[in-house]
Design a protein around this motif. Structure first.
Motif, mmCIF file in Angstrom:
data_model
loop_
_atom_site.group_PDB
_atom_site.id
_atom_site.type_symbol
_atom_site.label_atom_id
_atom_site.label_comp_id
_atom_site.label_asym_id
_atom_site.label_seq_id
_atom_site.Cartn_x
_atom_site.Cartn_y
_atom_site.Cartn_z
ATOM 1 N N LYS A 49 71.791 28.282 86.453
ATOM 2 C CA LYS A 49 71.502 26.976 87.050
ATOM 3 C C LYS A 49 70.051 26.883 87.503
ATOM 4 O O LYS A 49 69.415 25.846 87.367
ATOM 5 C CB LYS A 49 72.435 26.759 88.245
ATOM 6 N N SER A 50 69.509 27.982 88.016
ATOM 7 C CA SER A 50 68.144 27.977 88.549
ATOM 8 C C SER A 50 67.082 27.785 87.472
ATOM 9 O O SER A 50 65.949 27.408 87.769
ATOM 10 C CB SER A 50 67.873 29.276 89.302
ATOM 11 N N LYS A 51 67.430 28.042 86.226
ATOM 12 C CA LYS A 51 66.445 27.912 85.144
ATOM 13 C C LYS A 51 66.531 26.576 84.414
ATOM 14 O O LYS A 51 65.707 26.275 83.567
ATOM 15 C CB LYS A 51 66.598 29.070 84.161
ATOM 16 N N VAL A 52 67.540 25.775 84.743
ATOM 17 C CA VAL A 52 67.681 24.451 84.132
ATOM 18 C C VAL A 52 66.848 23.464 84.941
ATOM 19 O O VAL A 52 67.035 23.314 86.140
ATOM 20 C CB VAL A 52 69.158 23.995 84.100
ATOM 21 N N CYS A 78 71.725 22.584 73.527
ATOM 22 C CA CYS A 78 72.833 21.642 73.435
ATOM 23 C C CYS A 78 74.066 22.307 74.038
ATOM 24 O O CYS A 78 74.411 23.433 73.664
ATOM 25 C CB CYS A 78 73.134 21.313 71.978
ATOM 26 N N VAL A 79 74.715 21.596 74.963
ATOM 27 C CA VAL A 79 75.899 22.146 75.604
ATOM 28 C C VAL A 79 77.008 21.099 75.625
ATOM 29 O O VAL A 79 76.755 19.899 75.541
ATOM 30 C CB VAL A 79 75.589 22.641 77.037
ATOM 31 N N ASP A 80 78.226 21.592 75.780
ATOM 32 C CA ASP A 80 79.407 20.732 75.797
ATOM 33 C C ASP A 80 79.611 20.197 77.217
ATOM 34 O O ASP A 80 79.845 20.976 78.151
ATOM 35 C CB ASP A 80 80.615 21.550 75.355
ATOM 36 N N PRO A 81 79.541 18.889 77.426
ATOM 37 C CA PRO A 81 79.661 18.321 78.767
ATOM 38 C C PRO A 81 81.053 18.427 79.381
ATOM 39 O O PRO A 81 81.225 18.162 80.569
ATOM 40 C CB PRO A 81 79.266 16.857 78.577
ATOM 41 N N LYS A 87 79.333 21.070 83.756
ATOM 42 C CA LYS A 87 79.564 20.036 84.775
ATOM 43 C C LYS A 87 78.944 20.432 86.106
ATOM 44 O O LYS A 87 78.331 19.598 86.795
ATOM 45 C CB LYS A 87 81.064 19.803 84.972
ATOM 46 N N ASN A 88 79.099 21.712 86.491
ATOM 47 C CA ASN A 88 78.547 22.189 87.766
ATOM 48 C C ASN A 88 77.022 22.086 87.800
ATOM 49 O O ASN A 88 76.441 21.680 88.809
ATOM 50 C CB ASN A 88 78.987 23.630 88.048
ATOM 51 N N ILE A 89 76.376 22.447 86.720
ATOM 52 C CA ILE A 89 74.912 22.358 86.664
ATOM 53 C C ILE A 89 74.474 20.902 86.716
ATOM 54 O O ILE A 89 73.529 20.546 87.426
ATOM 55 C CB ILE A 89 74.358 23.070 85.405
ATOM 56 N N LYS A 91 76.053 18.381 88.124
ATOM 57 C CA LYS A 91 76.252 17.909 89.498
ATOM 58 C C LYS A 91 75.149 18.414 90.414
ATOM 59 O O LYS A 91 74.637 17.670 91.252
ATOM 60 C CB LYS A 91 77.620 18.361 90.027
ATOM 61 N N ALA A 92 74.785 19.677 90.266
ATOM 62 C CA ALA A 92 73.723 20.258 91.098
ATOM 63 C C ALA A 92 72.393 19.547 90.855
ATOM 64 O O ALA A 92 71.657 19.256 91.803
ATOM 65 C CB ALA A 92 73.593 21.757 90.820
ATOM 66 N N LYS A 93 72.084 19.247 89.604
ATOM 67 C CA LYS A 93 70.825 18.549 89.286
ATOM 68 C C LYS A 93 70.856 17.117 89.811
ATOM 69 O O LYS A 93 69.837 16.614 90.288
ATOM 70 C CB LYS A 93 70.556 18.564 87.773
ATOM 71 N N ASP A 94 72.023 16.470 89.754
ATOM 72 C CA ASP A 94 72.157 15.119 90.310
ATOM 73 C C ASP A 94 71.957 15.126 91.830
ATOM 74 O O ASP A 94 71.285 14.262 92.377
ATOM 75 C CB ASP A 94 73.521 14.516 89.962
ATOM 76 N N ARG A 95 72.558 16.117 92.508
ATOM 77 C CA ARG A 95 72.395 16.236 93.965
ATOM 78 C C ARG A 95 70.935 16.473 94.324
ATOM 79 O O ARG A 95 70.408 15.873 95.251
ATOM 80 C CB ARG A 95 73.256 17.374 94.520
ATOM 81 N N ALA A 96 70.275 17.340 93.580
ATOM 82 C CA ALA A 96 68.861 17.641 93.849
ATOM 83 C C ALA A 96 68.003 16.398 93.639
ATOM 84 O O ALA A 96 67.094 16.125 94.423
ATOM 85 C CB ALA A 96 68.383 18.776 92.943
ATOM 86 N N ARG A 97 68.295 15.630 92.624
ATOM 87 C CA ARG A 97 67.547 14.399 92.345
ATOM 88 C C ARG A 97 67.783 13.378 93.462
ATOM 89 O O ARG A 97 66.859 12.723 93.922
ATOM 90 C CB ARG A 97 67.976 13.818 90.999
ATOM 91 N N THR A 98 69.019 13.240 93.924
ATOM 92 C CA THR A 98 69.354 12.309 94.998
ATOM 93 C C THR A 98 68.661 12.713 96.296
ATOM 94 O O THR A 98 68.109 11.873 97.000
ATOM 95 C CB THR A 98 70.880 12.257 95.217
ATOM 96 N N THR A 99 68.642 13.991 96.588
ATOM 97 C CA THR A 99 67.980 14.497 97.791
ATOM 98 C C THR A 99 66.495 14.215 97.732
ATOM 99 O O THR A 99 65.888 13.786 98.712
ATOM 100 C CB THR A 99 68.232 16.017 97.951
ATOM 101 N N THR A 100 65.876 14.431 96.591
ATOM 102 C CA THR A 100 64.451 14.177 96.418
ATOM 103 C C THR A 100 64.130 12.702 96.595
ATOM 104 O O THR A 100 63.155 12.333 97.251
ATOM 105 C CB THR A 100 63.980 14.654 95.020
ATOM 106 N N VAL A 101 64.955 11.834 96.041
ATOM 107 C CA VAL A 101 64.750 10.391 96.164
ATOM 108 C C VAL A 101 64.896 9.954 97.614
ATOM 109 O O VAL A 101 64.086 9.181 98.127
ATOM 110 C CB VAL A 101 65.739 9.604 95.254
ATOM 111 N N ASN A 102 65.888 10.470 98.314
ATOM 112 C CA ASN A 102 66.106 10.100 99.718
ATOM 113 C C ASN A 102 64.971 10.577 100.617
ATOM 114 O O ASN A 102 64.590 9.911 101.561
ATOM 115 C CB ASN A 102 67.432 10.649 100.225
ATOM 116 N N ARG A 103 64.405 11.721 100.326
ATOM 117 C CA ARG A 103 63.292 12.250 101.136
ATOM 118 C C ARG A 103 62.016 11.423 100.965
ATOM 119 O O ARG A 103 61.208 11.330 101.843
ATOM 120 C CB ARG A 103 63.001 13.702 100.757
ATOM 121 N N SER A 104 61.843 10.846 99.776
ATOM 122 C CA SER A 104 60.622 10.083 99.521
ATOM 123 C C SER A 104 60.676 8.678 100.101
ATOM 124 O O SER A 104 59.680 7.978 100.128
ATOM 125 C CB SER A 104 60.331 10.013 98.023
#
Length: 105
Positions: A49-52, A78-81, A87-89, A91-104
């Motif tokens: 996850k940390s490298k995506v 290419c991966v199977d969704p 799915k976990n990765i 979700k984690a990327k979506d959460r990180a994006r949401t957190t970044t948007v909220n902080r700005s």
């Protein structure tokens, strides 16, 4: 003889025009109706996850529903969704994006 030359030139011009327009039509249809990127095979080994860096869904016109993970070093997989680790990765990327948007804000 002159009349014969005139009759032969017109079909040649007509055929040239037809070939030119049909070539353009094929090129236009290929560019406007086909997806840019599709996946035909999936990478099955769990990626760290940390490298995506990010992900994107492939075009809905592709034969397989897929996600493309972009990695820190620039690679793309290419991966199977529908797979849990994918799915976990996502979700984690979506959460990180949401957190970044909220902080700005």
């Amino acid at each position: 003889m002159m009349m014969m030359m005139m009759m032969m030139k017109k079909p040649i011009i007509l055929m040239t025009c037809i070939l030119l327009f049909s070539s353009l039509a094929v090129l236009a249809s290929e560019n406007s109706f086909s997806p840019d990127e599709c996946c035909f095979d999936f990478y099955s080994t769990k990626l760290p996850k940390s490298k995506v860096v990010s992900y994107r869904h492939t075009d809905e016109r592709c034969s397989k529903t897929a996600v493309v993970f972009t990695m820190k070093k620039g690679g793309a997989f290419c991966v199977d969704p529908s797979v849990d680790w994918v799915k976990n990765i996502m979700k984690a990327k979506d959460r990180a994006r949401t957190t970044t948007v909220n902080r700005s804000d």
